[in-house]
Motif scaffolding. Sequence first.
Motif, PDB file in Angstrom:
ATOM      1  N   THR A  77       0.830  -1.212   0.000  1.00 28.94           N
ATOM      2  CA  THR A  77       0.000   0.000   0.000  1.00 28.94           C
ATOM      3  C   THR A  77       0.860   1.257   0.000  1.00 28.94           C
ATOM      4  N   LYS A  78       1.887   1.264   0.855  1.00 30.80           N
ATOM      5  CA  LYS A  78       2.755   2.434   0.972  1.00 30.80           C
ATOM      6  C   LYS A  78       3.527   2.697  -0.320  1.00 30.80           C
ATOM      7  N   GLN A  86       2.938   1.588  -3.413  1.00 36.06           N
ATOM      8  CA  GLN A  86       2.060   1.951  -4.535  1.00 36.06           C
ATOM      9  C   GLN A  86       1.628   3.411  -4.422  1.00 36.06           C
ATOM     10  N   SER A  87       1.307   3.846  -3.215  1.00 38.44           N
ATOM     11  CA  SER A  87       0.903   5.227  -3.000  1.00 38.44           C
ATOM     12  C   SER A  87       2.031   6.198  -3.343  1.00 38.44           C
ATOM     13  N   GLU A  88       3.254   5.851  -2.944  1.00 39.18           N
ATOM     14  CA  GLU A  88       4.402   6.725  -3.197  1.00 39.18           C
ATOM     15  C   GLU A  88       4.711   6.811  -4.696  1.00 39.18           C
ATOM     16  N   ALA A  92       2.648   6.308  -7.128  1.00 34.94           N
ATOM     17  CA  ALA A  92       1.533   6.984  -7.794  1.00 34.94           C
ATOM     18  C   ALA A  92       1.644   8.504  -7.704  1.00 34.94           C
ATOM     19  N   GLU A  93       2.412   9.018  -6.740  1.00 32.89           N
ATOM     20  CA  GLU A  93       2.629  10.456  -6.642  1.00 32.89           C
ATOM     21  C   GLU A  93       3.784  10.921  -7.515  1.00 32.89           C
ATOM     22  N   HIS A 102      -0.965   8.941 -12.522  1.00 32.18           N
ATOM     23  CA  HIS A 102      -1.767   7.792 -12.125  1.00 32.18           C
ATOM     24  C   HIS A 102      -3.236   8.055 -12.449  1.00 32.18           C
ATOM     25  N   ASN A 157      -1.522  14.873 -11.807  1.00 30.11           N
ATOM     26  CA  ASN A 157      -2.352  14.230 -10.783  1.00 30.11           C
ATOM     27  C   ASN A 157      -3.253  15.244 -10.076  1.00 30.11           C
TER      28      ASN A 157
END
Length: 344
Positions: free
Chosen positions: A201-202, A204-206, A208-209, A213, A240
């Motif tokens: 989760t961490k 993928q979130s990083e 994506a920034e 995305h 984004n």
Amino acid sequence: MKRIWLSFVRGYIGLGMFFYFRRIHVNNIENVPKNKPVLVLSNHQNALLDALLIAIKCGRFSYFLTRAGVFNKPFVAKILKSLQMLPVYRIRDGWGNLANNNAIFATCSKLLNNNACIVIFPEGNHSLKRTVRPLSKGFTRIIMETFEENPALDLQLLPVGLNFKHADKFPDSTSIYFGKPIAANTYVSENKNESVIKLKTKIQSEIAELTTHIPKDNYDSDLNRLHSLDVDFLKPKAVNNCLNSGFEDCESKKPDSNFRFFKNVFKILLIIAFILPVLVWKYVAKPKIKEIEFLSTFRFAVVVTLAPLWLIVVFATITFTLGWQLAFGYFIASLCIALLAVKL
């Protein structure tokens, strides 16, 4: 000797990229840890070019987990291993081969315990779609096994975002964003399943920034809207933000230079100067490429192999027939044409 070989390859590939890309923007390179074990975790759009860009620009001699299919030929496998590439097996390589990953992951743990830098593309495959796909858990397994061996290791996770203006075209521009390093031990606990979920989760979130995305639900319509707004895909934060604001807060990219006529002239001159490599690319190599994600990779391969050979052959021919002065003039003129065709 190995370091000399890797330095030579990195320098040569870097020179090739200088002639291949119009612009390469590297952002936050200071975030790359210099003397700590690092797992570099990047999105994966543009096949082998992704790995080459990180290898050239991250500032460390890295190891790369690479799909096992490219190691099938012994000679190719020997070259890839000399470049610190490690084969990783997927289901499509056969269920029986998956057990081979045990040795690869053990090797990764050993390397990290020696402060190595390992590059992984945790999406598990490549795609030109401007979205971060669900991550596989292979990288979490490496983290877990590494901490089992050495719980006190200061392992750093470095998210990376690779961005391309037009990934399948030439010349293209790219931007690389190095995120802030993350201490892996803060996401690892005795509950392995919970740790895996937190890590995926961490990361993928990083990532994506650090790259554009676009959620898959309205992917095509959102992508078309972004194109119509003429956003700059080399600036993922702005793109984004445009998406998250419902297309209310969007920035258009700066207009291209006003040298369109000269661009076309130098492109024609480039084709004339490198006619044989161009013909080989257009009529031999390109028709055999089945996946569009490999288009730029094989085009780049032609640039760094056939183009220099062609220059050497023509230079030698002119030298023996018309003299070295004309040959040298041809050589310099060809390089200038190539630079102007790519950089304008």
